[in-house]
Design a protein around this motif. Structure first.
Motif, PDB file in Angstrom:
ATOM      1  N   THR A  90       0.607  -1.023  -0.380  1.00 41.70           N
ATOM      2  CA  THR A  90      -0.423   0.362   0.037  1.00 41.70           C
ATOM      3  C   THR A  90       0.918   1.575   0.154  1.00 41.70           C
ATOM      4  O   THR A  90       2.151   0.906   0.534  1.00 41.70           O
ATOM      5  CB  THR A  90      -0.767   0.015   1.078  1.00 41.70           C
ATOM      6  OG1 THR A  90       0.118  -0.058   2.485  1.00 41.70           O
ATOM      7  CG2 THR A  90      -1.562  -1.115   1.421  1.00 41.70           C
ATOM      8  N   THR A  98      -3.833   3.660   0.508  1.00 44.09           N
ATOM      9  CA  THR A  98      -3.567   2.920  -0.508  1.00 44.09           C
ATOM     10  C   THR A  98      -3.344   1.497  -1.584  1.00 44.09           C
ATOM     11  O   THR A  98      -2.514   1.520  -1.350  1.00 44.09           O
ATOM     12  CB  THR A  98      -4.370   4.742  -1.222  1.00 44.09           C
ATOM     13  OG1 THR A  98      -4.577   5.843  -0.840  1.00 44.09           O
ATOM     14  CG2 THR A  98      -5.470   3.455  -2.878  1.00 44.09           C
ATOM     15  N   ARG A 100      -2.805   0.595  -4.811  1.00 46.32           N
ATOM     16  CA  ARG A 100      -3.541   0.714  -6.317  1.00 46.32           C
ATOM     17  C   ARG A 100      -2.412  -0.162  -6.973  1.00 46.32           C
ATOM     18  O   ARG A 100      -2.277  -1.568  -6.578  1.00 46.32           O
ATOM     19  CB  ARG A 100      -2.633   2.329  -6.300  1.00 46.32           C
ATOM     20  CG  ARG A 100      -1.099   2.967  -5.754  1.00 46.32           C
ATOM     21  CD  ARG A 100      -1.783   4.223  -6.007  1.00 46.32           C
ATOM     22  NE  ARG A 100      -1.780   4.904  -6.698  1.00 46.32           N
ATOM     23  CZ  ARG A 100      -0.962   5.250  -7.302  1.00 46.32           C
ATOM     24  NH1 ARG A 100       0.374   5.235  -6.820  1.00 46.32           N
ATOM     25  NH2 ARG A 100      -0.829   6.118  -8.582  1.00 46.32           N
ATOM     26  N   GLU A 104      -5.000  -6.476  -6.374  1.00 43.49           N
ATOM     27  CA  GLU A 104      -6.266  -6.763  -5.780  1.00 43.49           C
ATOM     28  C   GLU A 104      -6.056  -7.931  -4.546  1.00 43.49           C
ATOM     29  O   GLU A 104      -5.267  -8.779  -4.579  1.00 43.49           O
ATOM     30  CB  GLU A 104      -6.319  -7.583  -6.925  1.00 43.49           C
ATOM     31  CG  GLU A 104      -6.946  -6.850  -8.223  1.00 43.49           C
ATOM     32  CD  GLU A 104      -8.404  -7.367  -8.902  1.00 43.49           C
ATOM     33  OE1 GLU A 104      -8.016  -9.070  -8.912  1.00 43.49           O
ATOM     34  OE2 GLU A 104      -8.617  -6.847 -10.503  1.00 43.49           O
ATOM     35  N   VAL A 105      -6.866  -8.109  -4.238  1.00 41.33           N
ATOM     36  CA  VAL A 105      -6.733  -9.216  -2.702  1.00 41.33           C
ATOM     37  C   VAL A 105      -8.218  -9.491  -2.838  1.00 41.33           C
ATOM     38  O   VAL A 105      -9.268  -9.611  -3.492  1.00 41.33           O
ATOM     39  CB  VAL A 105      -7.356  -8.059  -1.856  1.00 41.33           C
ATOM     40  CG1 VAL A 105      -6.878  -9.011  -0.589  1.00 41.33           C
ATOM     41  CG2 VAL A 105      -5.641  -7.129  -0.990  1.00 41.33           C
ATOM     42  N   LYS A 106      -8.231 -10.875  -2.791  1.00 44.28           N
ATOM     43  CA  LYS A 106      -9.340 -12.104  -2.414  1.00 44.28           C
ATOM     44  C   LYS A 106     -10.378 -12.146  -1.200  1.00 44.28           C
ATOM     45  O   LYS A 106      -9.539 -11.387  -0.362  1.00 44.28           O
ATOM     46  CB  LYS A 106      -9.155 -13.124  -3.108  1.00 44.28           C
ATOM     47  CG  LYS A 106      -8.312 -13.581  -4.357  1.00 44.28           C
ATOM     48  CD  LYS A 106      -7.770 -14.852  -4.929  1.00 44.28           C
ATOM     49  CE  LYS A 106      -6.693 -15.058  -6.052  1.00 44.28           C
ATOM     50  NZ  LYS A 106      -5.477 -14.388  -5.626  1.00 44.28           N
ATOM     51  N   LYS A 107     -11.460 -12.161  -1.371  1.00 45.91           N
ATOM     52  CA  LYS A 107     -12.363 -12.492  -0.014  1.00 45.91           C
ATOM     53  C   LYS A 107     -11.750 -13.350   1.072  1.00 45.91           C
ATOM     54  O   LYS A 107     -11.155 -14.555   0.488  1.00 45.91           O
ATOM     55  CB  LYS A 107     -14.159 -12.798  -0.870  1.00 45.91           C
ATOM     56  CG  LYS A 107     -15.200 -12.436   0.341  1.00 45.91           C
ATOM     57  CD  LYS A 107     -16.372 -12.385  -0.294  1.00 45.91           C
ATOM     58  CE  LYS A 107     -17.554 -12.894   1.159  1.00 45.91           C
ATOM     59  NZ  LYS A 107     -16.967 -11.806   1.978  1.00 45.91           N
ATOM     60  N   CYS A 130      -6.357  -1.033   4.328  1.00 45.28           N
ATOM     61  CA  CYS A 130      -7.113  -1.293   3.053  1.00 45.28           C
ATOM     62  C   CYS A 130      -7.965  -2.366   2.652  1.00 45.28           C
ATOM     63  O   CYS A 130      -8.038  -2.870   1.823  1.00 45.28           O
ATOM     64  CB  CYS A 130      -5.764  -0.635   2.238  1.00 45.28           C
ATOM     65  SG  CYS A 130      -5.853   1.359   2.476  1.00 45.28           S
ATOM     66  N   VAL A 131      -6.779  -3.439   3.113  1.00 49.02           N
ATOM     67  CA  VAL A 131      -6.582  -4.939   2.411  1.00 49.02           C
ATOM     68  C   VAL A 131      -8.215  -4.922   3.142  1.00 49.02           C
ATOM     69  O   VAL A 131      -8.559  -5.919   2.294  1.00 49.02           O
ATOM     70  CB  VAL A 131      -5.835  -5.356   2.942  1.00 49.02           C
ATOM     71  CG1 VAL A 131      -4.332  -5.618   2.206  1.00 49.02           C
ATOM     72  CG2 VAL A 131      -5.159  -5.929   4.710  1.00 49.02           C
ATOM     73  N   LYS A 134     -10.882  -4.376   1.310  1.00 47.02           N
ATOM     74  CA  LYS A 134     -10.929  -4.680   0.188  1.00 47.02           C
ATOM     75  C   LYS A 134     -11.593  -6.587   0.205  1.00 47.02           C
ATOM     76  O   LYS A 134     -12.173  -7.368  -0.695  1.00 47.02           O
ATOM     77  CB  LYS A 134      -9.464  -5.480  -1.061  1.00 47.02           C
ATOM     78  CG  LYS A 134      -9.043  -3.882  -1.400  1.00 47.02           C
ATOM     79  CD  LYS A 134     -10.277  -2.531  -1.829  1.00 47.02           C
ATOM     80  CE  LYS A 134      -9.110  -2.291  -2.775  1.00 47.02           C
ATOM     81  NZ  LYS A 134     -10.470  -1.355  -3.724  1.00 47.02           N
ATOM     82  N   GLY A 135     -12.013  -6.719   1.398  1.00 42.18           N
ATOM     83  CA  GLY A 135     -12.137  -8.317   1.632  1.00 42.18           C
ATOM     84  C   GLY A 135     -11.297  -8.791   2.218  1.00 42.18           C
ATOM     85  O   GLY A 135     -11.460 -10.814   2.816  1.00 42.18           O
TER      86      GLY A 135
END
Length: 204
Positions: A90, A98, A100, A104-107, A130-131, A134-135
């Motif tokens: 981040t 943030t 960017r 991506e972060v998976k659920k 942050c993470v 994103k789940g």
């Protein structure tokens, strides 16, 4: 033979003594300059492997390591390599941490937040939020060194009020470094007439 983390910092001229302004805004008479330690890839690998050993022994499952830029990036990358998982970071955009660059972060992905130095844990906590947004699931925090405000696995030091990390998530670190820390309004170093310098990633 156990790893002497303090010696790694001393040998790299990375255990500084003086008058320093920390990211928290407080002042200290010592500063750990991890960049000087981590500029040697062999040393970075040795430290990361020692940290990964602690994490593996805990039986915690890690899918991904995430670090707050800039200070935690090398430590986090080396730890991810040692754990054989992916790495993301981040960064602050207009003062806000943030995720960017296409990361991506998976659920429900199991994420470990890694810093070079854990002081109060403020930056690590920002990265965690942050993470989590994103789940992702933050399952642990880690650092090469712990400034002694947060309680780490394997240490008898108690958590101090300044620590921002949650009680229910473990912190792994290689060593505790206990230095004086002062409120700038009541700093004896300032009263002696010296000026605090900021050698970290948000300074020079």
């Amino acid at each position: 033979m156990s790893l002497d983390v303090k010696k790694c910092y001393i040998d790299a001229d990375a255990l500084l003594k003086g008058h320093f302004l920390l990211s928290s805004g407080n002042h200290s008479d010592h500063y750990l300059q991890s960049a000087k330690v981590l500029e040697n890839p062999q040393t970075a690998q040795i430290l990361a492997e020692a940290l990964s050993k602690q994490i593996r022994e805990s039986k915690i499952r890690v899918d991904c390591v995430c670090s707050p830029a800039l200070g935690g990036v090398i430590a986090g990358y080396e730890l991810a390599k040692a754990l054989q998982v992916r790495f993301i970071f981040t960064e602050r955009v207009e003062g806000i941490m943030t995720l960017r660059r296409g990361f991506e972060v998976k659920k429900n992905e199991k994420i470990l937040i890694c810093e070079d130095i854990i002081t109060t844990g403020g930056s690590a906590l920002e990265a965690a939020k942050c993470v989590q947004a994103k789940g992702g699931e933050v399952i642990a925090y880690a650092g090469l060194a712990n400034r002694g405000f947060c309680q780490r696995v394997g240490s008898n030091l108690e958590k101090k009020p300044e620590c921002k990390l949650p009680d229910n998530i473990p912190l792994f670190a290689l060593e505790d470094f206990i230095f004086n820390m002062y409120d700038p309004k009541d700093c004896p170093l300032c009263k002696d007439g010296t000026r605090a310098i900021k050698p970290g990633s948000r300074g020079n």
